[in-house]
Design a protein around this motif. Structure first.
Motif, PDB file in Angstrom:
ATOM      1  N   SER A  46     -61.752  25.976  55.690  1.00  0.00           N
ATOM      2  CA  SER A  46     -62.565  27.062  56.238  1.00  0.00           C
ATOM      3  C   SER A  46     -62.987  26.711  57.667  1.00  0.00           C
ATOM      4  N   TYR A  47     -63.375  27.727  58.400  1.00  0.00           N
ATOM      5  CA  TYR A  47     -63.843  27.537  59.770  1.00  0.00           C
ATOM      6  C   TYR A  47     -65.041  26.587  59.788  1.00  0.00           C
ATOM      7  N   GLU A  48     -65.975  26.789  58.857  1.00  0.00           N
ATOM      8  CA  GLU A  48     -67.186  25.977  58.817  1.00  0.00           C
ATOM      9  C   GLU A  48     -66.879  24.512  58.509  1.00  0.00           C
ATOM     10  N   LYS A  49     -65.998  24.263  57.539  1.00  0.00           N
ATOM     11  CA  LYS A  49     -65.623  22.879  57.218  1.00  0.00           C
ATOM     12  C   LYS A  49     -64.904  22.229  58.391  1.00  0.00           C
ATOM     13  N   THR A  50     -64.059  22.993  59.050  1.00  0.00           N
ATOM     14  CA  THR A  50     -63.318  22.452  60.191  1.00  0.00           C
ATOM     15  C   THR A  50     -64.267  22.111  61.338  1.00  0.00           C
ATOM     16  N   GLU A  51     -65.258  22.961  61.596  1.00  0.00           N
ATOM     17  CA  GLU A  51     -66.261  22.643  62.618  1.00  0.00           C
ATOM     18  C   GLU A  51     -66.997  21.352  62.274  1.00  0.00           C
ATOM     19  N   HIS A  52     -67.371  21.203  61.004  1.00  0.00           N
ATOM     20  CA  HIS A  52     -68.078  20.001  60.550  1.00  0.00           C
ATOM     21  C   HIS A  52     -67.216  18.748  60.765  1.00  0.00           C
ATOM     22  N   ILE A  53     -65.953  18.836  60.398  1.00  0.00           N
ATOM     23  CA  ILE A  53     -65.036  17.702  60.572  1.00  0.00           C
ATOM     24  C   ILE A  53     -64.855  17.376  62.055  1.00  0.00           C
ATOM     25  N   CYS A  54     -64.713  18.405  62.874  1.00  0.00           N
ATOM     26  CA  CYS A  54     -64.578  18.183  64.317  1.00  0.00           C
ATOM     27  C   CYS A  54     -65.808  17.476  64.875  1.00  0.00           C
ATOM     28  N   ASP A  55     -66.994  17.877  64.407  1.00  0.00           N
ATOM     29  CA  ASP A  55     -68.224  17.214  64.850  1.00  0.00           C
ATOM     30  C   ASP A  55     -68.252  15.763  64.385  1.00  0.00           C
ATOM     31  N   CYS A  56     -67.928  15.517  63.118  1.00  0.00           N
ATOM     32  CA  CYS A  56     -67.946  14.152  62.565  1.00  0.00           C
ATOM     33  C   CYS A  56     -66.939  13.239  63.254  1.00  0.00           C
ATOM     34  N   MET A  57     -65.767  13.796  63.579  1.00  0.00           N
ATOM     35  CA  MET A  57     -64.695  12.986  64.155  1.00  0.00           C
ATOM     36  C   MET A  57     -64.659  13.058  65.683  1.00  0.00           C
ATOM     37  N   ASN A  58     -65.626  13.773  66.262  1.00  0.00           N
ATOM     38  CA  ASN A  58     -65.688  13.945  67.713  1.00  0.00           C
ATOM     39  C   ASN A  58     -64.371  14.507  68.270  1.00  0.00           C
ATOM     40  N   ILE A  59     -63.890  15.561  67.624  1.00  0.00           N
ATOM     41  CA  ILE A  59     -62.697  16.263  68.093  1.00  0.00           C
ATOM     42  C   ILE A  59     -63.174  17.352  69.037  1.00  0.00           C
ATOM     43  N   VAL A  60     -62.710  17.288  70.272  1.00  0.00           N
ATOM     44  CA  VAL A  60     -63.176  18.215  71.302  1.00  0.00           C
ATOM     45  C   VAL A  60     -61.989  18.835  72.038  1.00  0.00           C
ATOM     46  N   GLY A  61     -62.311  19.744  72.921  1.00  0.00           N
ATOM     47  CA  GLY A  61     -61.323  20.308  73.826  1.00  0.00           C
ATOM     48  C   GLY A  61     -60.212  21.067  73.127  1.00  0.00           C
ATOM     49  N   GLU A  62     -59.007  20.848  73.617  1.00  0.00           N
ATOM     50  CA  GLU A  62     -57.831  21.576  73.149  1.00  0.00           C
ATOM     51  C   GLU A  62     -57.546  21.330  71.670  1.00  0.00           C
ATOM     52  N   GLU A  63     -57.719  20.089  71.213  1.00  0.00           N
ATOM     53  CA  GLU A  63     -57.468  19.785  69.795  1.00  0.00           C
ATOM     54  C   GLU A  63     -58.422  20.572  68.896  1.00  0.00           C
ATOM     55  N   ARG A  64     -59.677  20.609  69.263  1.00  0.00           N
ATOM     56  CA  ARG A  64     -60.668  21.358  68.474  1.00  0.00           C
ATOM     57  C   ARG A  64     -60.336  22.849  68.476  1.00  0.00           C
ATOM     58  N   ALA A  65     -60.030  23.387  69.635  1.00  0.00           N
ATOM     59  CA  ALA A  65     -59.713  24.812  69.751  1.00  0.00           C
ATOM     60  C   ALA A  65     -58.497  25.166  68.911  1.00  0.00           C
ATOM     61  N   LYS A  66     -57.491  24.310  68.923  1.00  0.00           N
ATOM     62  CA  LYS A  66     -56.265  24.567  68.153  1.00  0.00           C
ATOM     63  C   LYS A  66     -56.561  24.544  66.653  1.00  0.00           C
ATOM     64  N   LEU A  67     -57.302  23.544  66.189  1.00  0.00           N
ATOM     65  CA  LEU A  67     -57.645  23.478  64.765  1.00  0.00           C
ATOM     66  C   LEU A  67     -58.419  24.723  64.329  1.00  0.00           C
ATOM     67  N   LEU A  68     -59.405  25.114  65.112  1.00  0.00           N
ATOM     68  CA  LEU A  68     -60.217  26.273  64.763  1.00  0.00           C
ATOM     69  C   LEU A  68     -59.421  27.564  64.819  1.00  0.00           C
ATOM     70  N   SER A  69     -58.407  27.622  65.680  1.00  0.00           N
ATOM     71  CA  SER A  69     -57.594  28.831  65.772  1.00  0.00           C
ATOM     72  C   SER A  69     -56.816  29.067  64.477  1.00  0.00           C
ATOM     73  N   PHE A  70     -56.410  28.005  63.784  1.00  0.00           N
ATOM     74  CA  PHE A  70     -55.737  28.155  62.502  1.00  0.00           C
ATOM     75  C   PHE A  70     -56.685  28.793  61.484  1.00  0.00           C
ATOM     76  N   CYS A  71     -57.945  28.426  61.524  1.00  0.00           N
ATOM     77  CA  CYS A  71     -58.925  28.950  60.573  1.00  0.00           C
ATOM     78  C   CYS A  71     -59.198  30.423  60.823  1.00  0.00           C
ATOM     79  N   GLU A  72     -59.189  30.832  62.069  1.00  0.00           N
ATOM     80  CA  GLU A  72     -59.444  32.223  62.423  1.00  0.00           C
ATOM     81  C   GLU A  72     -58.350  33.140  61.918  1.00  0.00           C
ATOM     82  N   GLU A  73     -57.133  32.600  61.745  1.00  0.00           N
ATOM     83  CA  GLU A  73     -56.001  33.401  61.305  1.00  0.00           C
ATOM     84  C   GLU A  73     -56.062  33.690  59.805  1.00  0.00           C
ATOM     85  N   GLN A  74     -56.897  32.960  59.076  1.00  0.00           N
ATOM     86  CA  GLN A  74     -57.000  33.114  57.624  1.00  0.00           C
ATOM     87  C   GLN A  74     -57.678  34.414  57.253  1.00  0.00           C
TER      88      GLN A  74
END
Length: 74
Positions: A46-74
């Motif tokens: 889910s978008y919310e779980k992915t945001e949480h993981i990105c925060d925990c793993m310090n995923i930022v920038g293009e990688e974060r945007a790409k991961l979240l874009s997959f969730c938006e397509e769901q």
């Protein structure tokens, strides 16, 4: 080859694990979600779980945007 959410997240996860930036327990990924990511290439969190993981793993920038874009397509 088409990029998929699970493959991208696991690639980032592996890189951060190898660099010593995170541990599994600090990644924000549950055991159940990790199993799904490994076993099902089409699995998307889910978008919310992915945001949480990105925060925990310090995923930022293009990688974060790409991961979240997959969730938006769901």
């Amino acid at each position: 080859m088409e990029e998929k959410f699970a493959r991208l997240l696991l690639k980032i996860y592996d890189k951060k694990m190898m660099n010593g930036e995170i541990t599994f327990s600090r990644s924000g990924i549950t055991k159940e979600d990790f199993t799904n990511l490994c076993m099902n290439g089409d699995f998307v969190l889910s978008y919310e779980k992915t945001e949480h993981i990105c925060d925990c793993m310090n995923i930022v920038g293009e990688e974060r945007a790409k991961l979240l874009s997959f969730c938006e397509e769901q």
